[in-house]
Design a protein around this motif. Sequence first.
Motif, PDB file in Angstrom:
ATOM      1  N   GLY A 140       0.686  -1.374  -0.041  1.00 31.50           N
ATOM      2  CA  GLY A 140       0.078  -0.087  -0.087  1.00 31.50           C
ATOM      3  C   GLY A 140       0.951   1.428  -0.056  1.00 31.50           C
ATOM      4  N   VAL A 141       1.975   1.271   0.666  1.00 28.82           N
ATOM      5  CA  VAL A 141       2.722   2.445   0.720  1.00 28.82           C
ATOM      6  C   VAL A 141       3.528   2.463  -0.615  1.00 28.82           C
ATOM      7  CG1 VAL A 141       5.010   3.041   1.699  1.00 28.82           C
ATOM      8  CG2 VAL A 141       3.490   2.118   3.231  1.00 28.82           C
ATOM      9  N   LEU A 142       4.153   1.382  -1.167  1.00 24.17           N
ATOM     10  CA  LEU A 142       4.330   1.387  -2.420  1.00 24.17           C
ATOM     11  C   LEU A 142       3.593   2.090  -3.527  1.00 24.17           C
ATOM     12  CD1 LEU A 142       6.876   0.780  -4.469  1.00 24.17           C
ATOM     13  CD2 LEU A 142       5.839  -1.315  -4.583  1.00 24.17           C
TER      14      LEU A 142
ATOM     15  N   LEU B 152       1.842   2.828   7.271  1.00 22.15           N
ATOM     16  CA  LEU B 152       3.446   3.178   7.835  1.00 22.15           C
ATOM     17  C   LEU B 152       3.432   2.682   9.480  1.00 22.15           C
ATOM     18  CD1 LEU B 152       4.159   6.647   6.515  1.00 22.15           C
ATOM     19  CD2 LEU B 152       5.484   4.633   6.041  1.00 22.15           C
ATOM     20  N   ILE B 153       2.341   2.877  10.051  1.00 19.46           N
ATOM     21  CA  ILE B 153       2.275   2.478  11.436  1.00 19.46           C
ATOM     22  C   ILE B 153       2.268   0.988  11.403  1.00 19.46           C
ATOM     23  CG2 ILE B 153       0.961   2.570  13.461  1.00 19.46           C
ATOM     24  CD1 ILE B 153       0.284   5.387  13.050  1.00 19.46           C
TER      25      ILE B 153
ATOM     26  N   THR C 274      10.545   7.299   3.419  1.00 16.66           N
ATOM     27  CA  THR C 274       9.893   6.154   4.044  1.00 16.66           C
ATOM     28  C   THR C 274      10.909   4.993   4.459  1.00 16.66           C
ATOM     29  OG1 THR C 274       8.041   6.112   2.416  1.00 16.66           O
ATOM     30  CG2 THR C 274       8.422   4.148   3.603  1.00 16.66           C
ATOM     31  N   PRO C 275      11.972   4.819   4.038  1.00 13.84           N
ATOM     32  CA  PRO C 275      12.830   3.787   4.616  1.00 13.84           C
ATOM     33  C   PRO C 275      13.544   4.192   5.995  1.00 13.84           C
ATOM     34  CG  PRO C 275      13.267   3.740   2.415  1.00 13.84           C
ATOM     35  CD  PRO C 275      12.319   4.976   2.541  1.00 13.84           C
ATOM     36  N   PRO C 276      13.907   5.735   6.081  1.00 13.11           N
ATOM     37  CA  PRO C 276      14.476   5.988   7.378  1.00 13.11           C
ATOM     38  C   PRO C 276      13.315   5.958   8.470  1.00 13.11           C
ATOM     39  CG  PRO C 276      15.162   7.678   5.566  1.00 13.11           C
ATOM     40  CD  PRO C 276      14.299   6.665   5.046  1.00 13.11           C
TER      41      PRO C 276
END
Length: 546
Positions: free
Chosen positions: A156-158, A302-303, A179-181
């Motif tokens: 979903g983030v992608l 994300l969470i 997003t990665p950090p």
Amino acid sequence: MPSTPQSAPYRDGPTPRQVLADAITADGRGAKLATASVGFTGHQVAEALVPVVIGAVIDRAIATSDAAALGKWILVLGILFTGLLLSWRFAARIADSVSEYGAHRLRMDIARRGLDPHGMTPRRIPGEVYAIATSDAGAVADFTHTLSTKLAAACGVLTAAVSLLVISVPLGLLVILGTPPVLILMQMVSRPLERRAETDQQQGARAGALAADLLAGLRILSGIGAGDNAARRYRTASRTSLGATLRAQRYQAMYSAANVAIAGAFLAVIAYVGGRMTAQGSISIGEFVAVVGLAQFLRGPLIDVGYFGAGLARARASANRVSALLTTERSVTAPDTPLAVCGADSLTLRQVVIAGSDPFDLDVRPGETVGLVTENSALADGLVDLLARRIEPTSGTMHLGEHRIDRLEIGDLRKHLLAAPHEAALFIGTVRDNIAALTAPGTSVDAAITASATDQVIDSLPRGLETTVTEQGNSLSGGQRQRIALARALAGQPPVLVLHNPTTAVDSVTEARIAAGIAEIRREHATLILTGSPALLAICDRVIEL
């Protein structure tokens, strides 16, 4: 409901990683897990596309007052909502199936290990095994939901990042590079949770095990006046468990707050940049609405992805406990090439040492009843465990007939040599089921009932032999349980029978009747009685003192 495939016993014992993998992928569950992951992913992708479609409705239908375009885009939106609802529904059902069957697989492996006739060293108390088979097996299998939903959240983030790239390359790069950090920071915050979770589970299992064992022996504890001491022990263990749980939950709350703060700050930056670009005319109103919607959507995935570390921590902590139980060493060694038992109607021990005792010899010949008297209760318990092959002797040899006992298959051995423990353990079922447990179907147990004076018990019960026995026989008195357990041992008619204090819970008159009954029913077989009872010693051909 389809039957669950039987899993093969572990040969060398599984590592925690194997426990986790088997719970979610064995017996065809891997394909189902993949299907569930696809369903959850479809839900997340569709949900990510909802603000994009709404932005398109604003720009291409509402802003242009195009009724036909509005109808088309509303239809697209309806299809999107239908797809995300159905994909979640079916994915959740499949994931639940994987989780439940995975937990069942682990419970069966734990039960198989707990019931292994070769025993465990060190021994595990029943309450501890029960806690591992329930809470820990469930926690390991629940990783099914963690893995499938968190993978879907990542997709979903992608999807949101790609959508933002289409709307605006700077916004898309902000999400992709930022997003990665954010996820790494969330994982770093979750690491201490694994240690908290394992401590919490260990303390909780210890309290649960103690509670189960105290309840099993509640009648005995009350009888000897140890109830208050037992209650204090449980309160101490329970408070320790509560403290560990509160500490773990306190950290969980801090972890959740940190995740929300990190994700919220990141999304605020995205919304701010999008607003500036709209004011400057770089993106349209509809695209800005899509950006804000995607920013709102991104908060959840994300969470969710950030919680992967917490879910993995709990699953690994439980997998460690399951693995430790399944890899517990056996108390006795199984022979490489078991011998077939033939003519095993006598018992011979030579220079046997048990847990530091002096070496001793023992002979019980066919048709002979031998009494053994010892003031050392540990030695008596150890001898029963030794003959039942629950422990190995420190040194010495044991023979059943002409066969070395350690070279016999343990199940075959116990058909010819029954060492009945002093503890009268009964199982759920009827009185008849308990007495006939060691006999062939259709075999009469009347002689054993009479010899053990169990007929008196049966006459006093509301439904006689068909009276239901509760777990551990707690619905019966100590004397009733002891006589039913003795009837079970006598009904099996093993060539060699070992009894340990079989009449301690009955009165002297009943004890005399039982002694006569044992002498009658065992007159053609070898019998060893560990006791100090004068009535039982009176029927023995020989009495040995250790």
